[in-house]
Design a protein around this motif. Structure first.
Motif, mmCIF file in Angstrom:
data_model
loop_
_atom_site.group_PDB
_atom_site.id
_atom_site.type_symbol
_atom_site.label_atom_id
_atom_site.label_comp_id
_atom_site.label_asym_id
_atom_site.label_seq_id
_atom_site.Cartn_x
_atom_site.Cartn_y
_atom_site.Cartn_z
ATOM 1 N N ASP A 38 0.668 -1.116 0.015
ATOM 2 C CA ASP A 38 0.022 -0.081 -0.106
ATOM 3 C C ASP A 38 0.979 1.261 0.140
ATOM 4 O OD1 ASP A 38 -2.783 0.632 -0.195
ATOM 5 O OD2 ASP A 38 -3.196 0.315 1.820
ATOM 6 N N HIS A 231 -7.394 -1.312 9.162
ATOM 7 C CA HIS A 231 -6.718 -1.018 7.980
ATOM 8 C C HIS A 231 -7.195 0.498 7.749
ATOM 9 C CE1 HIS A 231 -4.518 -1.391 4.188
ATOM 10 N NE2 HIS A 231 -5.204 -0.136 3.571
ATOM 11 N N HIS A 233 -6.914 4.726 6.398
ATOM 12 C CA HIS A 233 -6.151 5.670 5.522
ATOM 13 C C HIS A 233 -6.425 6.994 6.090
ATOM 14 C CE1 HIS A 233 -4.585 3.675 1.779
ATOM 15 N NE2 HIS A 233 -5.538 2.629 2.264
ATOM 16 N N ASN A 267 -1.328 6.182 4.495
ATOM 17 C CA ASN A 267 -2.228 5.022 5.546
ATOM 18 C C ASN A 267 -1.791 5.557 6.607
ATOM 19 O OD1 ASN A 267 -1.664 3.789 2.699
ATOM 20 N ND2 ASN A 267 -2.389 1.864 4.061
HETATM 21 ZN ZN LIG Z 1 -5.194 0.494 1.955
#
Ligand SMILES: [Zn+2]
Length: 551
Positions: A38, A231, A233, A267
């Motif tokens: 990512d 997870h 952002h 992220n």
């Molecule tokens: Zn991601």
């Protein structure tokens, strides 16, 4: 029973009682790094295969639990990475390959992308599936039932091949807001097929911490046997806050990237989240003592990615423990805790005292001591230096990136310094002819070394380069070590002096002798003169270092 048949009632999940929550809050956390996948999708970031392997080794030594190496279905470089990774020994981390569910309507055994995930021969496979009906219908263009089967089939197939399976529920929070029942069905499909961890993803980065916290708690209530991950952002600047909200509500795996690299605004920044977990929340995740490597690791990643270090980054930034205001500096001199929330060395950083126009005498004294010069706060010399700095700053000087010029200034004021040469005159000229095309730059320098007059002339790529060459030539006989000095950066900035007069030029030069680096500064209303002043400071500082007069 197909996953569709296990639709929950629509009553909404019951929340776990406090003792269950406490259990999850105390349960150990693990860190899943996705800098190589990512993170590599961030603008301006491009890792070569060698970079990826180097970075993976550093991450492993640092102590993260999982390293997501790439997406074998998307490019050859990532396939090569996994081939190399399979040959190496990993101390702390498990390597994960990343991909997606099987395609709609294709049996999982025949799906080429899923086959590449297995071919990567990693102990862990992470793949994402759709949570949000909008994506199922408009992007995948398939039915909600087929989407659930795609998730379940892919998990089951990977489990059958002995992989640890991490399921990334893409757009989880958006999907959950739109159709919470369906979003939970997708998670249940993965869980019942054997997924080891269900990761709730805030793929668009638009969620708020209270939404993330509440949804995490509700998922855990609906699927109490699930191990959850998060997870996030950083599109709202909340990547770290959202990850922590999930952790507080029972998530046990945190996915993120070093320095917050990643698509768009990046992220969840592991460089921020790790010290918060360890130092503020009493949730140790790294091997004991390893947090002190954080700053170095952060700088290393910037170097590999060829990006400028973010000086204002929490914990690891160059400015994270820098003090400029005179009152602050006075206070930290008495006790560090007065303006510092943690001891900087715990994350590998250090306290810095800046000398600037807000400076008090304490700054000057501490800065001088940092450079190995003994002066006292009450000394008249200290007052004199401070007055001089303030006058120079009015002209446009800045010493924050010019430690060497600051040190020379203090030494000159203390009369603890004999100059290595005296300047008598310099002259530069630039000639440009259009036909035939021709450019020539020349500089003459007249100096005195040990009372002896020396005059030299040299050519260069530009007037400053010609001056540099000429000065080196003049000094070379007496100081042959000058050949070791290299100028590594040259910055010119147009500034207003603050007096309402014409604009001035500030030149910052970064130099090196192969062992260390230093910055010098010069200011003038003429760019050549400003460059000359910075250049002369750099040369003097180099000679001071090489003469052994400086500790
Ligand atoms: Zn991601």
């Amino acid at each position: 029973m197909s996953p569709v048949a296990s639709v929950r009632d629509t009553q909404g999940p019951e929340l776990p009682d406090r003792s269950t929550l406490n259990y999850f809050m105390k349960a150990s956390l693990n860190i899943y790094d996705t800098t190589l996948r990512d993170g590599a999708q961030g603008e301006g970031i491009n890792f070569s295969l060698a970079d990826k392997l180097l970075l993976a080794e550093r991450l492993d030594a640092f102590g993260v639990h999982y390293i997501e190496g790439g997406w074998p279905g998307s490019n050859e470089k990532d396939i090569a990475f996994f081939a190399e990774a399979a040959k190496r020994k990993w101390t702390h981390a498990k390597i994960a390959a990343f991909g997606s569910t099987r395609k709609a309507g294709v049996p999982v055994e025949q799906d080429s992308q899923v086959r590449l995930l297995l071919d990567a021969e990693t102990p862990v496979v992470t793949f994402f599936g759709k949570t949000w009906l909008l994506h199922v219908e408009k992007v995948l263009r398939t039915t909600p039932d087929e989407n659930l089967r795609m998730i379940a089939d892919t998990v089951a197939h990977l489990k059958k091949q002995g992989r640890e399976v991490i399921y990334d529920a893409e757009h989880f929070f958006d999907g959950y807001k739109a159709h919470s029942d369906y979003a939970l069905q997708t998670l249940r499909a993965a869980l019942e097929a054997g997924a080891d961890c269900l990761v709730l993803c805030d793929t668009n980065g638009g969620s708020l911490p209270d939404e993330v916290g509440a949804a995490t708690r509700e998922v855990l209530a609906a699927l109490p046997q699930a191990r959850l991950g998060i997870h996030t952002h950083n599109d709202c600047g909340l990547g770290v806050a959202n990850a922590l909200a999930a952790v507080e509500n029972g998530a046990r795996q945190i996915q993120g990237t070093l320095n917050g690299f990643g698509e768009r605004t990046g992220n969840c920044n592991l460089t921020t989240v790790l010290p918060i977990l360890e130092l503020k929340m009493n949730r140790p995740v790294l091997p004991p003592g390893h947090l002190a490597q954080l700053q170095q690791l952060s700088r290393f990643v910037d170097e590999i990615a060829n990006l400028h270090h973010d000086t204002r980054a929490p914990f690891v930034g160059l400015s994270a423990f820098a003090h400029k205001g005179g009152m602050h500096v006075n206070a930290v001199n008495k006790t560090d805790l007065s303006y510092e929330h943690i001891e900087p060395s715990v994350v590998g950083n250090r306290q810095r005292i800046l000398v600037g126009e807000l400076s008090g005498r304490t700054n000057v004294m501490l800065k001088a001591r940092e450079l190995g010069l003994q002066i006292e706060e009450k000394d008249a010399a200290t007052r004199g230096i401070l007055d001089q700095i303030k006058a120079m700053e009015m002209q446009g000087y800045e010493f924050e990136a010019a430690d060497a010029s600051f040190e020379l200034l203090v030494r000159r004021a203390l009369q603890a310094y004999t100059p290595f040469f005296e300047l008598e005159a310099y002259h530069t000229s630039l000639t440009r002819k259009v036909h035939p095309h021709f450019t020539s730059c020349e500089a003459t320098v007249n100096i005195k070394v040990d009372g002896k007059a020396i005059a030299t002339v040299a050519e260069g790529d530009g007037p400053v380069n010609a001056l540099d060459q000429s000065l080196r030539r003049a000094l070379g006989g007496r100081y042959p070590q000058i050949s070791k000095l290299t100028l590594i950066d040259y910055k010119v900035r147009i500034i207003n002096s603050g007096l309402g007069t014409a604009a001035r030029t500030r030149v910052l030069i970064e130099s090196s002798d192969g062992e260390s680096q230093w910055g010098t500064v010069g200011v003038s209303d003429n760019v050549i003169e400003a460059s000359w002043l910075a250049l002369v400071d750099s040369v003097e500082y180099f000679l001071l270092r090489s003469s052994g007069q400086k500790s």
